[in-house]
Design a protein around this motif. Structure first.
Motif, short mmCIF file in Angstrom:
data_model
loop_
_atom_site.label_atom_id
_atom_site.label_comp_id
_atom_site.label_asym_id
_atom_site.label_seq_id
_atom_site.Cartn_x
_atom_site.Cartn_y
_atom_site.Cartn_z
N ARG A 140 0.82 -1.22 0.00
CA ARG A 140 0.00 0.00 0.00
C ARG A 140 0.85 1.26 0.00
NH1 ARG A 140 -3.08 2.75 4.26
NH2 ARG A 140 -4.91 3.73 3.33
N TYR A 141 2.05 1.20 0.54
CA TYR A 141 2.86 2.40 0.71
C TYR A 141 4.06 2.49 -0.24
CZ TYR A 141 0.29 2.51 5.13
OH TYR A 141 -0.70 2.52 6.07
N VAL A 142 4.50 1.38 -0.78
CA VAL A 142 5.76 1.33 -1.52
C VAL A 142 5.53 1.20 -3.01
CG1 VAL A 142 7.91 0.05 -1.87
CG2 VAL A 142 7.01 0.36 0.44
N THR A 143 6.21 2.06 -3.77
CA THR A 143 6.15 2.04 -5.23
C THR A 143 7.56 1.96 -5.79
OG1 THR A 143 4.14 3.38 -5.24
CG2 THR A 143 5.39 3.29 -7.28
N HIS A 144 7.72 1.13 -6.82
CA HIS A 144 9.00 1.03 -7.52
C HIS A 144 8.82 1.48 -8.97
CE1 HIS A 144 10.87 -1.52 -4.36
NE2 HIS A 144 9.64 -2.00 -4.22
N GLU A 145 9.85 2.09 -9.50
CA GLU A 145 9.86 2.44 -10.92
C GLU A 145 11.28 2.25 -11.45
OE1 GLU A 145 8.78 6.05 -14.07
OE2 GLU A 145 8.33 6.27 -11.93
N ILE A 146 11.40 1.43 -12.48
CA ILE A 146 12.71 1.19 -13.08
C ILE A 146 12.59 1.34 -14.59
CG2 ILE A 146 12.33 -1.33 -13.10
CD1 ILE A 146 15.41 -1.58 -12.73
N ASN A 147 13.50 2.11 -15.15
CA ASN A 147 13.53 2.34 -16.59
C ASN A 147 14.87 1.85 -17.13
OD1 ASN A 147 10.98 3.86 -16.78
ND2 ASN A 147 12.07 5.40 -15.58
N PRO A 148 14.94 0.61 -17.59
CA PRO A 148 16.22 0.10 -18.10
C PRO A 148 16.68 0.80 -19.37
CG PRO A 148 14.44 -1.48 -18.48
CD PRO A 148 13.88 -0.40 -17.62
N ILE A 149 15.73 1.43 -20.09
CA ILE A 149 16.10 2.19 -21.29
C ILE A 149 15.62 3.62 -21.11
CG2 ILE A 149 15.81 2.44 -23.77
CD1 ILE A 149 15.33 -0.56 -23.95
N SER A 150 16.56 4.53 -21.01
CA SER A 150 16.25 5.95 -20.89
C SER A 150 17.24 6.70 -21.78
CB SER A 150 16.38 6.41 -19.43
OG SER A 150 16.18 7.79 -19.31
N ILE A 151 16.71 7.27 -22.86
CA ILE A 151 17.56 7.92 -23.86
C ILE A 151 17.12 9.36 -24.04
CG2 ILE A 151 18.33 7.90 -26.27
CD1 ILE A 151 17.77 4.90 -26.31
N ASN A 152 18.10 10.25 -24.01
CA ASN A 152 17.81 11.66 -24.21
C ASN A 152 18.85 12.24 -25.17
OD1 ASN A 152 18.41 14.68 -23.22
ND2 ASN A 152 16.26 14.22 -22.87
N TYR A 153 18.35 12.96 -26.18
CA TYR A 153 19.26 13.59 -27.14
C TYR A 153 18.91 15.07 -27.23
CZ TYR A 153 21.37 15.05 -31.53
OH TYR A 153 22.09 15.73 -32.49
N THR A 154 19.90 15.93 -27.10
CA THR A 154 19.69 17.37 -27.20
C THR A 154 20.66 17.95 -28.24
OG1 THR A 154 21.27 17.84 -25.42
CG2 THR A 154 18.96 17.57 -24.80
N GLU A 155 20.18 18.97 -28.91
CA GLU A 155 21.03 19.64 -29.90
C GLU A 155 20.72 21.13 -29.90
OE1 GLU A 155 22.12 19.54 -34.68
OE2 GLU A 155 20.76 18.06 -33.81
N LEU A 156 21.79 21.92 -29.80
CA LEU A 156 21.66 23.37 -29.91
C LEU A 156 21.55 23.74 -31.38
CD1 LEU A 156 24.19 24.73 -27.26
CD2 LEU A 156 21.73 25.16 -27.31
N LEU A 157 20.35 24.10 -31.81
CA LEU A 157 20.16 24.46 -33.21
C LEU A 157 20.69 25.86 -33.52
CD1 LEU A 157 16.49 23.17 -33.74
CD2 LEU A 157 18.63 21.98 -34.24
N ARG A 158 20.69 26.71 -32.49
CA ARG A 158 21.10 28.08 -32.72
C ARG A 158 21.74 28.64 -31.45
NH1 ARG A 158 18.94 33.10 -31.45
NH2 ARG A 158 17.29 32.01 -30.31
N LYS A 159 22.83 29.37 -31.61
CA LYS A 159 23.48 30.06 -30.51
C LYS A 159 23.73 31.50 -30.92
CE LYS A 159 26.83 27.04 -30.35
NZ LYS A 159 28.10 26.36 -29.98
N THR A 160 23.29 32.41 -30.10
CA THR A 160 23.53 33.83 -30.39
C THR A 160 24.97 34.17 -30.02
OG1 THR A 160 22.86 34.57 -28.21
CG2 THR A 160 21.12 34.34 -29.88
#
Length: 759
Positions: A474-494
């Motif tokens: 009732r009190y305990v929750t688990h969350e596991i993400n064996p695949i976590s992918i993040n891609y970022t790209e600076l398209l423009r820089k002043t």
């Protein structure tokens, strides 16, 4: 310091005396204010756990006297103030919040209390006890002292089962042998009531569907003893229905996956895993619904299986109501066994749902603007309880003040696609007993975000996620993400932002690591779901590690260069957070809430700095509210005095974060709530960043480098939807020189606007 303390104590004393005099003159001529009762126990023998017995007896001392705070009857004072012909708005409000009607000596019924004391003592085995009382009267006040004379208690020699029908005798006999009642224990009525409940609960687990704890009765026999001993016998009351004394088995299980109350059409059931699935058109595939049902034909009735089945079915997310009913069947073949038919009625939610959310966001970094989110949900997408959510969002913010004009507007566009399966998608079958409480859900997510900060940069990011989450109890929750992918790209820089990056190599490196691939795990323990519980604890641990798997396939680019994967420079780090909350429920919607947070991130291998999106920041409506969002720290850095050359990026981040918060919440009127709070916290770097002049590095002096503030809050709480306004001012600013940091700067408060409570 001592003189100031003495003055404070004197003021409290004088106020207390003033209030006391004010109260005394309002007491009627023929009355005395009741100030409470004391209890004295007299006994000719040693009483085991006498302090516990005394505490229990004190619970029947009635009535309760008027409450006091620092020796002052505030509630009584405002009651008398409210009796005036024109008490005024403030006095009426204070009376509503604090007022108490006076309790006088004439309200005390000592004879009734004496009877209750004797009754409570006899229930604990102290038969032939006596109780007496005397009043102590002084001026306009009176108290009472109760004296109980307690003889030697009766103690149990044996606990036995009396004769019963054979259909239930063996089951109860086994439970009696496992009883916590022990030889030598004192006669105790409450222990016997608990014993009846224990036997009833266990009998129901063994199929006794119609049994009731009220059918059991205890008899104590003292005839064989002359020294206050007794034998305890457990018996059945007379004329207990026969059907209550036999166990029941489930003969069949009928499941209605698409039940509507108006349904009356006879439908041929589909047989799957010894269960009948009855649905006119296949709404939910039986093979996917079956694991949620733990009721089985041939099993004895067990209410825990019913509760478990109902809970598991309700977590699917496709049903509005879950109703389990049992029907008794005629038993002809064997009178010592009853049969039940279990019917599970499932009422679906609407297949499609649309939720829109419009916010006007005002942040403490002087940004303001609207944000709009739209969520379209499609439930039971493939007939297995799947839920697909698509969420587009758009937000616009503009800086309407503040010292730094860089990035004076922000446009965010994004879309998130989420598909949730109410089962565990895994190549190897896992034993269902491991997830007895609830079945894990599989979550897949794909999102794209576009962020344009004028005068700074344009950032495009994409995130893909695959993982599982489930409740282990009732009190305990688990969350596991064996695949976590993040891609970022600076398209423009002043050019302005390029100049900032040139001066801050750490910041540049945090933006260059475009590819993040790793694993995340979260553990949550939450007692806050028990809203009436006095002591409530919330604990969350989150672990994030990236770059280890892709590092096995990383391509070397040569000396002094980072490795790449599929042509992308990838990040490698480990990060752990601990978030602890404690709530003390004082009743009457009053609450003391405390929070402690600690987080640390370590870059290694292919990285010498954690990616910018994974770094910590401090300050803002969910952090240290006396400082602007992302403006506190790192360390003792002062943006006005410590600039090396030119301008630095106004979002201050670090890889270490510590925070603590304390808040007192109270009702004002109706849905309007108030708060008084204090916050402390900061961020640091474990490796010194040259642009901060060495003031950002974590050291043993971190306590003296905490930013601290205090303030008041106003909250609109409508059925758990909270709009929050917090006004806070700093009283310890780590960016100031030593010796000048403690200064309660009430002239420069920060107004925080947010949705939901801070913690």
């Amino acid at each position: 310091m001592k003189r100031q303390l003495a003055y404070k104590l004197l003021i409290i004393f004088l106020i207390g005396g003033f209030y006391s005099c004010s109260i005394t003159k309002h007491i009627p001529e023929d009355e005395r204010l009741y100030t409470g009762a004391t209890l004295k126990i007299e006994s000719d023998s040693i009483i085991v756990n006498e302090s516990d017995l005394k505490s229990e007896l004190e619970t029947v001392l009635r009535p309760e006297p008027n409450s006091k705070f620092l020796g002052i009857h505030l509630g009584l004072y405002y009651y008398y103030k409210n009796q005036k012909e024109k008490p005024g708005f403030i006095n009426r409000w204070l009376y509503k919040q604090l007022g108490e009607e006076p309790v006088y000596q004439s309200d005390v019924e000592t004879y009734d209390v004496e009877d209750l004391l004797v009754n409570r003592l006899e229930n604990r085995g102290f038969f032939y006890s006596r109780a007496a009382s005397t009043f102590e009267e002084k001026e306009k006040k009176a108290s009472v002292e109760y004296t109980v004379t307690v003889p030697k208690p009766y103690r149990m020699v044996s606990y036995q089962l009396d004769s019963m029908p054979s259909s239930i005798y063996g089951s109860i006999e086994k439970l009696v042998k496992e009883s916590p009642l022990e030889k030598g224990m004192r006669f105790d009525l409450s222990s016997m009531k608990l014993e009846r409940l224990r036997i009833d609960k266990n009998l129901k687990k063994n199929g006794y569907y119609n049994f009731n704890d009220n059918f059991l009765i205890f008899e104590a026999d003292t005839n064989q003893y002359s020294n206050k001993n007794f034998d305890l016998f457990l018996k059945l009351k007379n004329e207990v229905p026969k059907k209550s004394l036999i166990p029941y088995k489930i003969s069949k299980v009928n499941i209605y996956p698409d039940y509507k109350i108006a349904d009356s059409v006879e439908v041929e059931p589909t047989r799957y895993n010894e269960k009948n699935y009855i649905q006119e058109v296949e709404f939910f595939k039986p093979k996917y619904l079956d694991p949620f049902v733990v009721l089985k034909a041939g099993d004895y009735f067990n209410p825990e299986n019913s509760r478990n089945t109902a809970r598991r079915l309700s977590t699917i997310g496709a049903y509005k109501y879950v109703n389990i009913q049992y029907k008794e069947l005629d038993t002809v073949a064997d009178d010592n066994l009853g049969l039940l038919e279990a019917n599970i009625y499932l009422s679906p939610l609407n297949k499609r749902a649309l939720r829109a959310e419009l916010q006007v966001v005002t942040k403490s970094n002087s940004f303001a603007g609207p944000a709009f989110t739209l969520t379209l949900s499609n439930r039971n997408l493939f007939g297995g309880g799947e839920t697909f959510n698509i969420t587009p969002k758009v937000g616009y913010e503009k800086q309407i003040g503040g010292k730094n004009n860089a990035g004076n507007s922000s446009l965010e566009l994004g879309i998130q696609n989420e598909l949730i399966f109410p089962r565990m998608l895994f190549p190897v079958k896992i034993n269902d007993d491991f997830f007895r409480y609830s079945i894990p859900k599989t979550k897949t997510s794909l999102s794209v975000d576009y962020l344009k900060r004028s005068d700074l940069y344009t950032l495009l990011s994409g995130t893909a996620l695959f993982g599982y989450f489930w409740d282990s109890n009732r009190y305990v929750t688990h969350e596991i993400n064996p695949i976590s992918i993040n891609y970022t790209e600076l398209l423009r820089k002043t050019p302005e932002f390029e100049e900032i990056l040139d001066k801050d190599p750490f910041l540049r490196r945090s933006f260059e690591q475009q590819f993040i691939a790793g694993l995340t795990y979260g553990f949550t323990y939450n007692e806050m779901i028990d809203g009436q519980k006095k002591h409530q604890i919330y604990f969350k641990f989150k672990f994030d590690v990236a770059g280890n798997t892709v590092g096995l396939f990383g391509k070397d680019q040569g000396p002094d260069k980072t490795k790449t994967f599929l042509g992308f420079e990838y990040a490698q780090y480990a990060k752990a957070d601990v978030d602890f909350h404690y709530h003390l429920n004082l009743g009457k919607e009053q609450l003391i809430a405390a929070r402690v947070f600690g987080g640390y991130g370590l870059a290694y291998g292919n990285s010498d700095v954690i990616p910018f999106v994974k770094q910590y920041y401090s300050g803002g409506p969910y952090s240290v509210r006396a400082f602007n969002i992302r403006s506190l720290g790192p360390g003792t850095y002062d943006p006005d005095a410590d600039i090396v050359e030119g301008e630095v990026y106004f979002d201050k981040t670090g890889n270490i974060r510590l925070e603590a918060n304390l808040e007192y919440r109270f009702p004002i009127i109706s849905f309007l709530k108030g708060a008084v709070f204090a916050d402390a916290g900061n961020i640091w770097n474990s490796k010194e960043n040259p642009i901060y002049n060495g003031k950002d590095k974590f050291s043993k002096n971190f306590i003296s480098e905490l930013g601290m503030g205090a303030g008041i809050g106003l909250r609109v709480d409508i059925q758990s939807f909270v709009i929050r306004f917090d006004l806070a001012a700093p009283f310890h600013d780590p960016s100031l020189p030593k010796g000048e940091r403690f200064n309660f700067d009430v002239g420069s408060p920060i107004l925080n606007f947010a949705i939901g409570y801070p913690f």
